[in-house]
Motif scaffolding. Structure first.
Motif, PDB file in Angstrom:
ATOM      1  N   LEU A   1     -18.846 -32.361  -4.163  1.00  0.00           N
ATOM      2  CA  LEU A   1     -18.993 -33.817  -4.157  1.00  0.00           C
ATOM      3  C   LEU A   1     -18.867 -34.393  -2.757  1.00  0.00           C
ATOM      4  O   LEU A   1     -19.451 -35.420  -2.441  1.00  0.00           O
TER       5      LEU A   1
ATOM      6  N   ALA B   1     -24.668 -36.320  -1.823  1.00  0.00           N
ATOM      7  CA  ALA B   1     -25.670 -35.886  -2.793  1.00  0.00           C
ATOM      8  C   ALA B   1     -26.893 -36.786  -2.668  1.00  0.00           C
ATOM      9  O   ALA B   1     -27.039 -37.754  -3.395  1.00  0.00           O
TER      10      ALA B   1
ATOM     11  N   VAL C   1     -22.940 -45.597  -4.404  1.00  0.00           N
ATOM     12  CA  VAL C   1     -21.561 -45.130  -4.498  1.00  0.00           C
ATOM     13  C   VAL C   1     -20.777 -46.119  -5.367  1.00  0.00           C
ATOM     14  O   VAL C   1     -20.843 -47.332  -5.151  1.00  0.00           O
TER      15      VAL C   1
ATOM     16  N   ARG D   1     -22.798 -45.905 -13.439  1.00  0.00           N
ATOM     17  CA  ARG D   1     -23.449 -44.622 -13.191  1.00  0.00           C
ATOM     18  C   ARG D   1     -24.712 -44.466 -14.041  1.00  0.00           C
ATOM     19  O   ARG D   1     -25.776 -44.095 -13.546  1.00  0.00           O
TER      20      ARG D   1
ATOM     21  N   SER E   1     -29.376 -41.613  -7.095  1.00  0.00           N
ATOM     22  CA  SER E   1     -28.317 -40.625  -7.251  1.00  0.00           C
ATOM     23  C   SER E   1     -26.986 -41.366  -7.089  1.00  0.00           C
ATOM     24  O   SER E   1     -26.949 -42.459  -6.497  1.00  0.00           O
ATOM     25  N   THR E   2     -25.920 -40.810  -7.633  1.00  0.00           N
ATOM     26  CA  THR E   2     -24.653 -41.547  -7.623  1.00  0.00           C
ATOM     27  C   THR E   2     -23.498 -40.660  -7.165  1.00  0.00           C
ATOM     28  O   THR E   2     -23.532 -39.440  -7.295  1.00  0.00           O
ATOM     29  N   GLN E   3     -22.480 -41.330  -6.616  1.00  0.00           N
ATOM     30  CA  GLN E   3     -21.183 -40.696  -6.392  1.00  0.00           C
ATOM     31  C   GLN E   3     -20.140 -41.641  -6.977  1.00  0.00           C
ATOM     32  O   GLN E   3     -20.175 -42.836  -6.693  1.00  0.00           O
TER      33      GLN E   3
ATOM     34  N   TYR F   1     -16.139 -42.579  -7.401  1.00  0.00           N
ATOM     35  CA  TYR F   1     -14.805 -42.329  -6.851  1.00  0.00           C
ATOM     36  C   TYR F   1     -13.796 -43.304  -7.435  1.00  0.00           C
ATOM     37  O   TYR F   1     -14.157 -44.353  -7.946  1.00  0.00           O
TER      38      TYR F   1
END
Lengths: 315, 349
Positions: A20, A24, A33, A52, A61-63, A65
């Protein structure tokens, strides 16, 4: 719960953590994000999931946190998002004042931020701030509480973490309604810090000091569930309980008649909306809306509890 | 402190020994003082029902503090207990709600409540054993080793459910796994089960510490590790054992907390380790090891418990509750230092 699976997951988790940390990037380089408080509260988990799924549906695309309500950790996560070349940040922030600089830093790096759930004490820094109308929601909950109490009797208020803006807003919303009825007497008011365990022990002590209570109004659903467990342990099924958030646990308690009402903050929908606005902003250069957007809360009681699922009300 | 010791030195011997006695009994006197204070100030404080409720609240911290006292007696510290509370609660909750799936057989095994309890206790004790091995075999300082397991256990608790709560842990008749809420809300002759567990554990722990060879070894290791080793005590074994005891105690608390709420939350037990250390220190356990009593720790836990419940019943704000608790802990340590100086002076005189 699978021990083998969990062990494997723990080992994989370490590797996934490393994976991660590497940005990505999707093929067109559009990364969103998503940063929220800890997912151990299902409310924030629903928020993150809402954002998401919408982002991936729109081809980003996703991150995802969690800043765990630590402004310093949030600051570092924003640094990582900048380094990863994010196209936009969806943020449920870690403090109205403590988050301004971090959001400004993202803006300076050319990354627009879309805030959900909580405001920051600055305008023109984030592109949008979509906030549930906590005050309006609290008055809805208070009205249901007053009605269930029959406009009279002793009650207890459990408030959220005293340093959290929403704890104060909800409490004042409750009191602006309840204080109009002189026969409703608040015999105890304690902060249980949003925590179920703390609400349980404090409710037990309050019940000892004030056995003659008729109702409990809590600043969120986890505290309402803690109070309910204490009332049940004391055999007090007669006490009226009202919460706030619209969690599945409280929904089930409403259906079984143990809790009178709660107030739904449309967390899932709110997060999706923030992503839609981000998408529009990235494509058209504007969201077409004011920065501050307020979403009304919805009262959940026996009449509509069945339609509630993970902070979203079925239409 | 120089002025204090100067006064102490000039004080007549008779007064000094009376003062020493008062200082020795300080935790007990503090308990009586706070109880009297709340009896006067808080509504309905003096009642059997309230005594039961306070004991129930104290049990959670006191059981943790029993294990913590053993660890501190050897000169160690266990920061992981709060996380073990969270993890073992999640293990119990997960077993009750989801069982153990066996994919190769295509079945899900649902253990009954006794088995759930045993597995959870085993998990807690095993983490204690890991702490002990890290401290002894790998030579990691206890503070760091248990700080590490604090994070690992908390992370594991969150991973078990993806952060969600396992709720409604009443079991299902068709799975024959009902009865879990008894641990937290059951009573025997009006006494809560958790308080009975505390009484049994405190008696056993006090007996083991004072009357068995193992207990003497624990004190010996904390008093002078090198001397203990030279006189044939297997220091590593004793240390591993105390961390296992602490892990076991934390697992018991994990079960009680999730049973009381009929739900297990992965963040449960957060910062409980600090309350347990506070109870042990308040009860006269020396953080440098070798000195302390289980009985003192239990009284220490009651001082903290009476204080927090009493302040809630008086309606004192959360912020003041924290300030007052902190001041009481500092006062306890200052008095501890005072007692030691005075004892040393009396011996000299």
């Amino acid at each position: 719960m699978k021990f083998a699976k969990t062990l494997a997951a723990l080992a994989l988790g370490a590797m996934a953590g490393i994976a991660l940390a590497v940005p990505a990037m999707s093929q067109d380089g559009k990364l969103i994000v998503i940063i929220t408080p800890s997912h151990d509260n299902p409310f924030f988990a629903a928020e993150a999931e809402g954002a998401r799924s919408k982002a991936e549906e729109l081809g980003y695309s996703t991150q995802v946190y969690s800043h765990d309500d630590d402004a310093n950790k949030q600051n570092q996560l924003i640094d990582s998002a900048i380094a990863a070349g994010a196209a936009a940040i969806i943020l449920d922030n870690a403090g109205a004042d403590a988050s301004v600089a971090a959001v400004q830093k993202a803006k300076d790096a050319g990354i627009p931020s879309f805030l959900i759930d909580r405001e920051i004490n600055a305008t023109g820094v984030a592109v949008a701030q979509i906030v549930s109308n906590n005050y309006q929601g609290a008055t809805l909950g208070a009205e249901a509480f007053v009605e269930a109490m029959g406009e009279a009797g002793n009650y207890v208020e459990l408030t959220g973490r005293e340093s959290d803006t929403n704890a104060g807003i909800r409490s004042s919303g409750y009191h602006d309604v309840i204080d109009q009825y002189p026969d409703l007497v608040m015999v105890a008011q304690q902060s249980a810090n949003w925590s179920q365990t703390e609400a349980f022990t404090k409710m037990e002590s309050i019940l000892q000091a004030n056995p003659d209570i008729k109702g409990v109004i809590a600043g969120n659903d986890t505290m309402a569930m803690g109070a309910l467990a204490a009332l049940e342990a004391a055999g007090r099924s007669d006490v009226i309980v009202v919460g706030f958030d619209g969690s599945n646990d409280v929904r089930d308690a409403i259906i079984s008649g143990k809790v009178t009402a709660t107030v739904l903050q449309p967390a899932y929908r709110q997060a999706q909306w923030a992503v839609e606005l981000a998408d529009k902003y990235l494509k058209e250069g504007s969201t077409g809306m004011d920065e501050k957007i307020s979403m009304d809360c919805v009262l959940i009681d026996a009449s509509n509890a069945e339609q509630l699922e993970t902070f979203a009300l079925a239409e | 402190m120089s002025t204090v010791s100067a006064t102490l030195k000039t004080a007549p011997a008779g007064n000094a020994s009376a003062l020493l006695l008062v200082l020795k009994l300080r935790t007990f006197i503090a308990l009586i003082a706070v109880t009297l204070f709340f009896a006067l100030m808080a509504p309905n404080f003096v009642s059997v029902a309230n005594a039961v409720i306070i004991s129930k609240h104290v049990a959670i911290n006191a059981i943790l503090a029993i294990g913590m006292t053993y660890v501190i007696l050897t000169g160690g510290i266990d920061l992981s207990v709060g996380s073990i509370v969270g993890l073992t609660g999640m293990v119990a909750g997960g077993l009750l709600v989801h069982g153990i799936p066996l994919p190769m057989l295509g079945v899900i095994v649902y253990p009954n409540v006794i088995e759930v309890v045993l597995i959870s206790l085993l998990v807690g004790t095993a983490i204690g054993a890991i702490n002990g091995l890290l401290v002894t075999k790998l030579g990691v300082a206890p503070f760091i080793a248990t700080l590490g397991t604090l994070y690992v256990a908390r992370g594991a608790a969150l991973l078990l459910s993806g952060g969600a709560t396992f709720s409604n842990l009443v079991g299902r008749p068709e799975l024959e796994n009902q009865g879990f809420p008894v641990i937290g809300s059951g009573t025997v002759l009006g006494v809560p089960v958790s308080v009975i567990i505390l009484i049994i554990m405190a008696l056993v722990a006090a007996y083991v510490a004072q009357r068995t060879p193992f207990g003497r070894k624990v004190y010996a290791v904390g008093g002078n590790e090198r001397a203990a080793a030279l006189s044939g005590v297997r220091v590593d074994r004793v240390k591993i054992a105390v961390y296992m005891i602490s892990g076991f105690c934390a697992a018991v608390v994990g079960l009680i907390v999730s049973s009381q709420l009929v739900a297990s939350h992965p963040a449960s037990g957060n910062t409980f380790e600090l309350n347990a250390i506070a109870a042990a220190v308040l009860g006269g356990t020396s953080l440098s090891g070798g000195r302390g009593l289980i009985g003192g720790t239990i009284i220490g836990a009651f001082v903290i418990g009476v204080l927090s419940d009493g302040l809630v019943m008086m309606g004192v704000s959360e912020f003041w509750q924290m300030v007052i608790k902190g001041l009481v802990i500092i006062a306890a340590v200052v008095l501890d230092q005072l007692q030691r100086r005075l004892a040393a002076n009396t011996r000299q005189g």
